[in-house]
Design an enzyme around this catalytic site. Structure first.
Site, short mmCIF file in Angstrom:
data_model
loop_
_atom_site.label_atom_id
_atom_site.label_comp_id
_atom_site.label_asym_id
_atom_site.label_seq_id
_atom_site.Cartn_x
_atom_site.Cartn_y
_atom_site.Cartn_z
N PHE A 118 15.84 51.47 27.94
CA PHE A 118 14.69 52.21 27.45
C PHE A 118 14.12 53.11 28.54
O PHE A 118 14.04 52.72 29.71
CB PHE A 118 13.61 51.25 26.96
CG PHE A 118 14.12 50.25 25.97
CD1 PHE A 118 14.37 50.63 24.67
CD2 PHE A 118 14.37 48.95 26.34
CE1 PHE A 118 14.85 49.73 23.74
CE2 PHE A 118 14.85 48.04 25.44
CZ PHE A 118 15.10 48.42 24.12
N ASP A 119 13.74 54.28 28.09
CA ASP A 119 13.08 55.24 28.98
C ASP A 119 11.58 54.98 28.90
O ASP A 119 10.91 55.40 27.97
CB ASP A 119 13.42 56.66 28.53
CG ASP A 119 12.78 57.70 29.42
OD1 ASP A 119 12.35 57.34 30.55
OD2 ASP A 119 12.67 58.87 28.99
N ILE A 120 11.01 54.25 29.87
CA ILE A 120 9.60 53.86 29.83
C ILE A 120 8.73 55.04 30.24
O ILE A 120 8.85 55.58 31.33
CB ILE A 120 9.33 52.65 30.74
CG1 ILE A 120 10.15 51.48 30.24
CG2 ILE A 120 7.86 52.31 30.76
CD1 ILE A 120 9.81 51.05 28.83
#
Length: 937
Positions: free
Chosen positions: A528-530
């Protein structure tokens, strides 16, 4: 003009009861009656039995021969003659009908203990023609929806002891009778029965009683515990809870040293529970079963009020009312509605069915007669007094009836904390439907401040909730009703909390994010790209973070599954340990059915467990499994059948799923042919999306309004002072602050004044408050047509003359609509507000509603008439001064085409002893001559 749906509804040894519906049309002349004819089976000889009035649709034919077979038929009659007959094709045998038994007799409670209750009941009045095989007993806790069986096998005796109950808990019971045909309708206990409370543990407070009871307070007393645990009691703790569903315990006092306490600020006529516990230096006793609970007696509710009649046709109208101001401490179970002809003294019940809502469609009225209505309600404490009598209404307009229909449905809302939420819908139907709003099944009553309900031209209706909080986040419903039926729509309100995080909270949240990512990555669930917008906080009640943009939660795939591809996220199959999560109700398919048919609904439930319970609703009414509804639930699949579909079954159905981890609901529509068409429903929804954006924005454009005014502030020299207001923001207003009549410009003195604004919240801060600043602060918001002002005086001035800040505006409305005026005032002490017409004060009545708060008053006239037109005055006054404002109400007259109303012709009763034909050729029978004698002859 042939009568419809002729059927036999009951037979005995000597009688047959017939029922039918009125013809689809009257043949161009008003109906004058119905003629019933009979014939022995096997013969062609038909004889007239009786002529009935046009409002009678059921009749019992007596003095028939037992065992004989007969044929029956009914004709409609008007001034031009009689219609073709509606016949019963199959011969009817005169005999006792074998059917299900009637419900058992009244239930009596013979003994009550801490864990058991003994019941006794009477035999059913009718066994249905077959022997009673036995009885079934069911129970449930008060407030619960699911009934549980007490006996595993049928019981022959009319007495049963229910064991395994909890102490000091209220229960409801019901009993069924059974024969070979099936189960009877249940007989329920008249009110909840409470098990006894035993007092054997230490620290128990005993013998708590109510010594005195006033309108809004009670005095309670109790005896000290028999065992103080070896240490002296230091104090007692008193708590209260209102006797209604969902109420929580509230602390009254924790420092009572004696054994008597007066509890104040109670709601008049409401029911309450109280509990008392003792405390010593080693602690407080547990709340589980050591507290003494007792309750104020449940009182009868006050009567309903504001009875209105509308949607008048030639034989029907819609009656609506407002629920009682006090329910007496218990939920309103049902309403009773009665009617009478204005010149008669006898009141007649409109229906024998239970009325659970505050609106009812009254049918089978006679054109040209003048009717009045009254209503009362009932709770566990008993029945209220009858309401005031409604204004008389005359059924006379001949208009086609069209069931209510949503041209624009409600939409779910997601608003920020302390913002305004506005639900909008568009409803059509003829006659004009009665529209009511509900919150969690309870009707919403507008107060003019927090809740506003508005109606606009074109069939638009609006519910406005100001300054929303977490408590407002729930499900709302709108229901429209007329003679053609009712339709309801549901939408949810979500509230986004807005707050700042301190350094410790930020560290805590970052750690949780890192731990979650480590777990997800190590199990190849996804990468995931936080980003900041991928992490959201719904509330500050919990310190647990929620990651938003993870496609599906880990719990959704806890028993194995796949993550869908979205926004470039890798697809992967996973299997992880179960995680506690609430149930998820699957989508339910809509249904289309004809009258007399059936409809089936199936809801597949995810994340179900042993604690999962399923409840079905039709609109706001909870459904139970009976002859009409067959409800089943097994292994995560909930099924419901709607049998013998009628026009009144058209509407929205809901499947509610609840377990220990949460709840969820799914909705479906039932389209009954002749009421709504599913194609029209979806076609209108497609068109509606284009219109709604434009119309909704137009509806939301309003002059600025202060939803939170300025308040006086007191400060010491050198302190900072902050003033704040909230203003409606549709569209964004222009704001100006004043001090002693002089405008304060942002940037003139940043060391002295600071200004802040955030979506409707506007604040001004005075830094290092000085003595010379004791003066007047004023804020105004101007937009297009309106200017509203609020003035706040600081602590050095204690009085202020009464002043009208916002004057009522003169308006023009059409006859029959609602006129509403409002007035904002100021003054210290708080001024009195009086509305006048022709120098006479106006008080609240059936059509006139005056509401007041400390600095605002609203005057509303419903169903305006020509006589209401004219000038009005509002007067505000206190000890420092007086001010008044004048405004006018203009009525736009509605042109109604003239129509000659003819009185219904009187039907003369036939002479009892005439056997020869009369002028019309009809034969009249001697009253002592039976039908069987005639047919035999």
């Amino acid at each position: 003009m042939v009568p419809q749906k002729l059927e036999v509804i009951d037979t005995t040894k000597t009688t047959v009861t017939l029922a039918w519906d009125k013809p689809l049309h009257d043949g161009g002349s008003r109906l004058t009656g119905y003629v019933i004819e009979a014939s022995k089976a096997g013969t062609e000889r038909w004889l007239k039995v009786v002529t009935l009035k046009p409002t009678v649709y059921e009749h019992t034919i007596i003095s028939l021969n037992e065992g004989e077979q007969y044929l029956f038929r009914v004709r409609a009659q008007n001034q031009k003659g009689v219609s073709e007959p509606r016949e019963i094709v199959t011969a009817v045998t005169v005999q006792d009908r074998k059917d299900k038994p009637s419900q058992p007799g009244e239930i009596e409670i013979t003994s009550i203990f801490k864990d058991s209750i003994t019941l006794e009941w009477e035999r059913p009045e009718s066994d249905g023609g077959k022997e009673i095989l036995g009885y079934w007993v069911e129970y449930r806790q008060s407030g619960e929806s699911t009934w549980k069986k007490c006996n595993k096998e049928r019981i022959k005796d009319r007495q049963f002891t229910v064991g395994g109950l909890l102490e000091a808990t209220e229960y409801e019971f019901r009993v069924f009778a059974e024969n070979q045909t099936g189960l009877s309708r249940p007989r329920r206990t008249a009110m909840a029965v409470k098990t006894k409370l035993t007092c054997k543990q230490k620290y128990i407070v005993t013998f708590a009683v109510i010594l005195l009871q006033f309108d809004n307070s009670v005095v309670i007393s109790w005896k000290p515990p028999e065992d103080d645990g070896g240490v002296m009691i230091t104090n007692y703790i008193i708590e209260k809870r209102e006797a209604k569903e969902g109420a929580e315990w509230q602390l009254v006092s924790s420092s009572i040293s004696g054994t008597t306490c007066r509890i104040v600020n109670l709601t008049e006529n409401a029911g309450y529970y109280f509990r008392v516990s003792a405390q010593n230096m080693y602690g407080i006793m547990s709340w589980e079963d050591k507290c003494h609970h007792f309750k104020c007696p449940i009182l009868c509710p006050l009567p309903p009020f504001y009875i209105l009649t509308s949607a008048v046709t030639k034989d029907s109208c819609v009656v609506s009312w407002k629920p009682p101001a006090s329910d007496g401490g218990a939920k309103i179970r049902t309403y009773y509605l009665e009617k009478r002809e204005k010149k008669q003294n006898k009141w007649i019940s409109v229906t024998t069915d239970e009325i659970r809502e505050t609106v009812y469609s009254v049918k089978d009225l006679i054109e040209g007669l003048e009717y009045e209505f009254r209503v009362k309600c009932e709770n566990l404490g008993g029945e209220s007094e009858w309401s005031e009598v409604s204004q008389p209404v005359i059924p006379k307009s001949d208009v086609p009836i069209k069931a209510p229909h949503f041209k624009e449905e409600l939409r779910n809302l997601n608003v920020k904390f302390q913002a305004n939420a506005t639900f909008v819908c568009k409803v059509t139907g003829h006659p004009k439907p009665i529209v009511k709003w509900y919150r969690q099944g309870k009707e919403i009553m507008p107060d003019g401040e927090k809740i506003k309900i508005q109606e606009f031209k074109g069939g638009y209706y609006q519910l406005v909730i100001t300054n929303v909080t977490d408590d407002d986040a729930t499900v709302y419903q709108v229901r429209a009703t007329n003679q053609g039926g009712s339709v309801s729509g549901t939408a949810s309100l979500d509230v986004e909390a807005s707050f700042e995080l301190n350094e410790r909270e930020i560290v805590n949240y970052v750690r949780q994010v890192c731990s979650a990512l480590e777990f997800l990555h190590s199990h190849s669930i996804g990468h995931f790209d936080i980003k900041p917008d991928n992490i959201i906080y719904f509330t500050r009640r919990s310190s647990v973070i929620k990651i938003w943009n993870t496609v599906v939660s880990v719990a959704r795939i806890s028993c194995g599954g796949a993550i869908r591809s979205q926004k470039g996220i890798t697809v992967a199959k996973v299997k992880v340990a179960p995680i506690d999560i609430g149930p998820i109700a699957g989508q339910i398919k809509h249904n289309v059915a004809e009258e007399g048919g059936h409809a089936k609904y199936v809801c597949t439930i995810e994340n179900y467990d042993e604690s999962t319970q399923v409840t079905w609703y039709f609109g706001m009414r909870q459904l139970e499994s009976n002859e009409k509804y067959e409800i089943k639930y097994e292994d995560g699949v909930a099924t419901m059948y709607v049998k013998d579909v009628s026009k009144s079954d058209d509407g929205t159905y809901r499947c509610k799923v609840v377990n220990d981890y949460g709840e969820d609901s799914s909705y479906a529509e039932l389209f009954v042919k002749g009421v709504r068409e599913i194609s029209e429903h979806y076609r209108c929804r497609t068109v509606r999306k284009v219109k709604r954006r434009v119309d909704t924005m137009r509806l939301l454009e309003h002059p600025p309004e202060f939803t939170l005014p300025l308040y006086n502030r007191t400060a010491y020299v050198g302190e900072n002072v902050r003033f704040g207001v909230t203003i409606t923001v549709h569209p964004e207003p222009r704001l100006t602050w004043y001090k002693s009549g002089q405008k304060i410009k942002p940037g003139d003195d940043d060391k002295k004044y600071t200004f802040e604004s955030d979506k409707g919240l506007y604040q001004e801060s005075l830094l290092s408050y000085e003595h010379y600043a004791a003066s007047e602060e004023k804020v105004t918001a101007a937009e297009r047509k309106s200017l509203e002002e609020r003035t706040s005086h600081k602590a050095f001035k204690s009085t202020l003359p009464a002043t009208i800040l916002t004057k009522p505006r003169s308006i023009t409305v059409s006859e029959g609509e609602t006129a509403r005026f409002s007035c904002d005032v100021d003054g210290e002490p708080a001024p009195t507000i009086t509305w006048l017409r022709a120098s006479q004060p106006i008080v609240s009545s059936r059509r006139f509603q005056v509401t007041r708060t400390q600095y605002k008053s609203t005057f509303e006239i419903s169903s305006v008439q020509i006589s209401d037109e004219g000038s009005y005055t509002v007067v505000v006054e206190n000890s420092e001064g007086r001010q008044e404002a004048h405004f006018t109400l203009t009525i736009q007259r509605t042109k109604i085409p003239e129509k000659t109303i003819t009185s219904p012709p009187r039907i003369k009763s036939p002479e009892p002893r005439v056997k020869s034909p009369d002028a019309s050729g009809q034969h009249f029978v001697h009253p002592l001559c039976t039908v069987s004698d005639i047919l035999t002859a």
